[in-house]
Design an enzyme around this catalytic site. Structure first.
Site, PDB file in Angstrom:
ATOM      1  N   ARG A   4      -6.154   2.720  64.923  1.00 35.08           N
ATOM      2  CA  ARG A   4      -7.171   3.695  64.514  1.00 35.08           C
ATOM      3  C   ARG A   4      -7.496   4.632  65.676  1.00 35.08           C
ATOM      4  O   ARG A   4      -7.823   5.808  65.486  1.00 35.08           O
ATOM      5  CB  ARG A   4      -8.430   2.956  64.048  1.00 35.08           C
ATOM      6  CG  ARG A   4      -9.456   3.845  63.377  1.00 35.08           C
ATOM      7  CD  ARG A   4     -10.389   3.000  62.528  1.00 35.08           C
ATOM      8  NE  ARG A   4      -9.651   2.236  61.549  1.00 35.08           N
ATOM      9  CZ  ARG A   4      -9.196   2.721  60.406  1.00 35.08           C
ATOM     10  NH1 ARG A   4      -9.423   3.978  60.086  1.00 35.08           N
ATOM     11  NH2 ARG A   4      -8.512   1.963  59.579  1.00 35.08           N
TER      12      ARG A   4
ATOM     13  N   LYS B 278       7.248 -10.626   2.358  1.00 37.38           N
ATOM     14  CA  LYS B 278       7.631  -9.679   1.301  1.00 37.38           C
ATOM     15  C   LYS B 278       9.022  -9.117   1.533  1.00 37.38           C
ATOM     16  O   LYS B 278       9.788  -8.927   0.586  1.00 37.38           O
ATOM     17  CB  LYS B 278       6.606  -8.541   1.189  1.00 37.38           C
ATOM     18  CG  LYS B 278       6.270  -7.836   2.497  1.00 37.38           C
ATOM     19  CD  LYS B 278       5.038  -6.972   2.339  1.00 37.38           C
ATOM     20  CE  LYS B 278       4.596  -6.392   3.677  1.00 37.38           C
ATOM     21  NZ  LYS B 278       3.280  -5.733   3.584  1.00 37.38           N
TER      22      LYS B 278
ATOM     23  N   LYS C 281      20.682  -2.502  14.341  1.00 43.14           N
ATOM     24  CA  LYS C 281      21.960  -3.137  14.684  1.00 43.14           C
ATOM     25  C   LYS C 281      23.096  -2.516  13.882  1.00 43.14           C
ATOM     26  O   LYS C 281      24.192  -2.288  14.404  1.00 43.14           O
ATOM     27  CB  LYS C 281      21.887  -4.648  14.429  1.00 43.14           C
ATOM     28  CG  LYS C 281      23.213  -5.360  14.692  1.00 43.14           C
ATOM     29  CD  LYS C 281      23.073  -6.867  14.563  1.00 43.14           C
ATOM     30  CE  LYS C 281      24.416  -7.548  14.837  1.00 43.14           C
ATOM     31  NZ  LYS C 281      24.307  -9.023  14.836  1.00 43.14           N
TER      32      LYS C 281
ATOM     33  N   GLY D 130       0.795  -1.215   0.000  1.00 38.87           N
ATOM     34  CA  GLY D 130       0.000   0.000   0.000  1.00 38.87           C
ATOM     35  C   GLY D 130       0.825   1.260   0.000  1.00 38.87           C
ATOM     36  O   GLY D 130       0.430   2.278  -0.593  1.00 38.87           O
TER      37      GLY D 130
ATOM     38  N   HIS E  66       4.478  15.124  53.414  1.00 36.57           N
ATOM     39  CA  HIS E  66       4.884  13.726  53.546  1.00 36.57           C
ATOM     40  C   HIS E  66       3.777  12.778  53.072  1.00 36.57           C
ATOM     41  O   HIS E  66       3.405  11.832  53.764  1.00 36.57           O
ATOM     42  CB  HIS E  66       5.302  13.417  54.975  1.00 36.57           C
ATOM     43  CG  HIS E  66       6.525  14.155  55.421  1.00 36.57           C
ATOM     44  ND1 HIS E  66       7.734  14.068  54.766  1.00 36.57           N
ATOM     45  CD2 HIS E  66       6.713  15.041  56.437  1.00 36.57           C
ATOM     46  CE1 HIS E  66       8.616  14.846  55.366  1.00 36.57           C
ATOM     47  NE2 HIS E  66       8.021  15.446  56.372  1.00 36.57           N
TER      48      HIS E  66
ATOM     49  N   ILE F  79       5.723  -9.029  11.487  1.00 38.13           N
ATOM     50  CA  ILE F  79       6.910  -9.894  11.473  1.00 38.13           C
ATOM     51  C   ILE F  79       8.043  -9.240  10.677  1.00 38.13           C
ATOM     52  O   ILE F  79       9.144  -9.005  11.188  1.00 38.13           O
ATOM     53  CB  ILE F  79       6.581 -11.269  10.859  1.00 38.13           C
ATOM     54  CG1 ILE F  79       5.425 -11.942  11.614  1.00 38.13           C
ATOM     55  CG2 ILE F  79       7.827 -12.163  10.865  1.00 38.13           C
ATOM     56  CD1 ILE F  79       5.688 -12.182  13.087  1.00 38.13           C
TER      57      ILE F  79
END
Length: 528
Positions: free
Chosen positions: A449, A62, A134, A32, A285, A123
């Site tokens: 608590r 391809k 690389k 494309g 904090h 892929i």
């Protein structure tokens, strides 16, 4: 010079190809992309002509060919490599422009089938990108449209890419491959595969937490040190940070943000974002030490500051509305480390101009900022990671279950919603006294608590605030009546707690005995 172009996202590609052609660069392309360039009148050679082998298997094969990878991988300074190319009729490829199949976007769509997900695993693209990256000394690899301008600027100026840019492009390419593979791994390892349901239209059930968790972050900056001066640190952001999050902020002035600044700023910003009315949050904090809503930024700040002026010293302050001159002048009278807001007026910026160390952060808020939050939360443990969905629960009036004889007044219910919202951002165990859209006392981070309740009362007394007629939110249930007695002794007339204790009835009876109203929310907000 030859460039191979194969892109899924074709943004800006015609303009780039036209500029390359103008410089005499030969264009090779696939499928494309080749058709698009040819339709635009650009001379382009199809990859099939280069390889002498047609695209096949619906385009799956391809570019996986020696005439492509040999042209990318051959080292120009190695005679044996160049001789091999000549012997096999392979020409070098000097510039690779590739972006990958849109796997992430595909699996993000509702109803994505497994077949669609698999088909969008690229892929050939990643293989070419790896080869080019690389061999960065000889090949430039472009993986994002944002890189086009820099590439063309150097080619136009020098006729080639510098080592510095080619290396930077190589690093970006490997980063992109890492991100791509991580996304594939996250998706596939979350699929609860059911072979008997397999078809082209099969939409798999997915686990909330994948079998392997891959996260990707981009460094924002190195920090001078970590939580303590002997620790090293850096700040990273998500690849795509949410609108209105701290990572999208712009520092307008002040010293460099520290590790603790960022941690505290995030606590303040996430808290202030949760309010629809004009609000101000002061954090010290990682705990809110003052939160209030008001008719203006100045009023919200003034009320928030009253909660705990001592702790506010050197604190982090956040507004969910632009800061004007009046609010800036009030804030400038105290020592503040970081001040955050969606915007600052010109007059407000002028107020802080002489306070060069004050860090001003501008963070644009989207219209739906209350809904824009992290989806996941992480915590490192020894050689591992805890991962959970974020605590984004919002309490509504309809969720409240009144469990006492005394009924809360409409004003108390309004303040309970406010107090509950604040308690969610206070470290456990959390006790929050509020009245008239303002925190009156905050007890945080205690092992008991009961101690948190006492500390909240002590702080209110130190700030010369009366707790008579206040409401209280407790982030988790009262396991015994003693905690309730402490807050009622301090002046609270209405209490919100999750409920769910074995001694719930004992605590309800105590509330009835004391003549106070109590509601159960059915949800707790532990914050460790």
């Amino acid at each position: 010079m030859r460039a191979l172009i194969s892109v899924s996202d074709k943004t800006g590609i015609v303009e780039l190809a036209r500029d390359l052609h103008a410089l005499g660069v030969g264009l090779i392309s696939t499928g494309g992309t080749a058709k698009l360039l040819a339709d635009q009148g650009l001379p382009v050679t199809e990859v099939a002509e280069v390889t002498g082998f047609p695209e096949m298997l619906d385009g799956r094969v391809k570019t996986l060919h020696p005439k492509v990878h040999g042209g990318l991988l051959a080292r120009r300074d190695t005679p044996e490599h160049m001789a091999a190319l000549e012997a096999h009729g392979i020409d070098t490829i000097d510039l690779l422009i590739v972006n990958l199949y849109p796997f992430e976007a595909t699996v993000a769509k509702p109803g994505c089938t497994l077949a669609d997900a698999i088909e969008n695993i690229d892929i050939g693209g990643p293989a070419m990108v790896r080869s080019a990256a690389k061999n960065w000394k000889d090949v430039g690899v472009v993986t994002d449209a944002s890189q086009y301008a820099d590439v063309m600027a150097e080619l136009k100026a020098n006729g080639k890419l510098s080592d510095k840019l080619r290396f930077a492009l190589s690093v970006a390419a490997f980063n992109r491959i890492s991100q791509y593979d991580g996304a594939i791994s996250n998706y596939l390892s979350s699929v609860n595969f059911e072979a008997e349901k397999l078809s082209e239209n099969y939409v798999p059930e997915r686990a909330q937490f994948s079998g392997q968790f891959n996260e990707q972050y981009v460094k924002v900056q190195d920090l001078r040190y970590g939580e303590n001066s002997h620790q090293q640190a850096a700040w990273y952001r998500d690849l795509a940070p949410a609108d209105g999050s701290l990572a999208t902020g712009v520092q307008l002035q002040g010293k460099e943000l520290s590790y603790n600044n960022i941690a505290d700023a995030d606590a303040a910003w996430e808290c202030v974002k949760s309010f629809e009315a004009t609000a101000c949050v002061i954090v010290k904090h990682a705990n809110p030490c003052g939160v209030a809503v008001g008719a203006s930024a100045l009023e919200a700040y003034s009320k928030a500051f009253q909660t705990d002026p001592t702790s506010a010293f050197g604190g982090i302050i956040a507004f969910n509305r632009p800061v004007d001159k009046a609010a800036a002048e009030a804030v400038s009278k105290q020592f503040v480390e970081v001040l955050m807001a969606p915007d600052f007026s010109a007059e407000a910026l002028e107020v802080f101009k002489s306070k060069v160390n004050v860090r001003l952060m501008k963070i644009a808020l989207p219209a739906n900022y209350g809904d824009v939050r992290n989806a996941l939360e992480t915590k490192r443990v020894g050689s591992g990671l805890l991962l959970q969905s974020a605590d984004n629960h919002e309490l509504a009036l309809i969720d409240m279950k009144i469990v006492t004889v005394k009924q809360p007044t409409p004003e108390e219910l309004h303040d309970l919603l406010f107090a509950w919202k604040v308690a969610k951002f206070v470290k456990s165990n959390a006790i929050v006294f509020c009245k008239n859209g303002m925190t009156m006392g905050v007890g945080a981070g205690q092992m008991s608590r009961l101690d948190s309740a006492r500390i909240a009362s002590i702080k209110a007394e130190a700030a010369k605030l009366s707790l008579q007629g206040t409401v209280v939110a407790s982030d988790a249930f009262f396991p015994f009546r003693d905690g309730l007695d402490v807050v009622v002794d301090a002046g609270a007339t209405c209490v919100a707690q999750p409920g769910g204790s074995m001694r719930d009835q004992e605590v309800i009876d105590a509330a009835n005995e004391r003549g106070v109203a109590m509601v159960f929310t059915g949800v707790r907000h532990f914050r460790h």
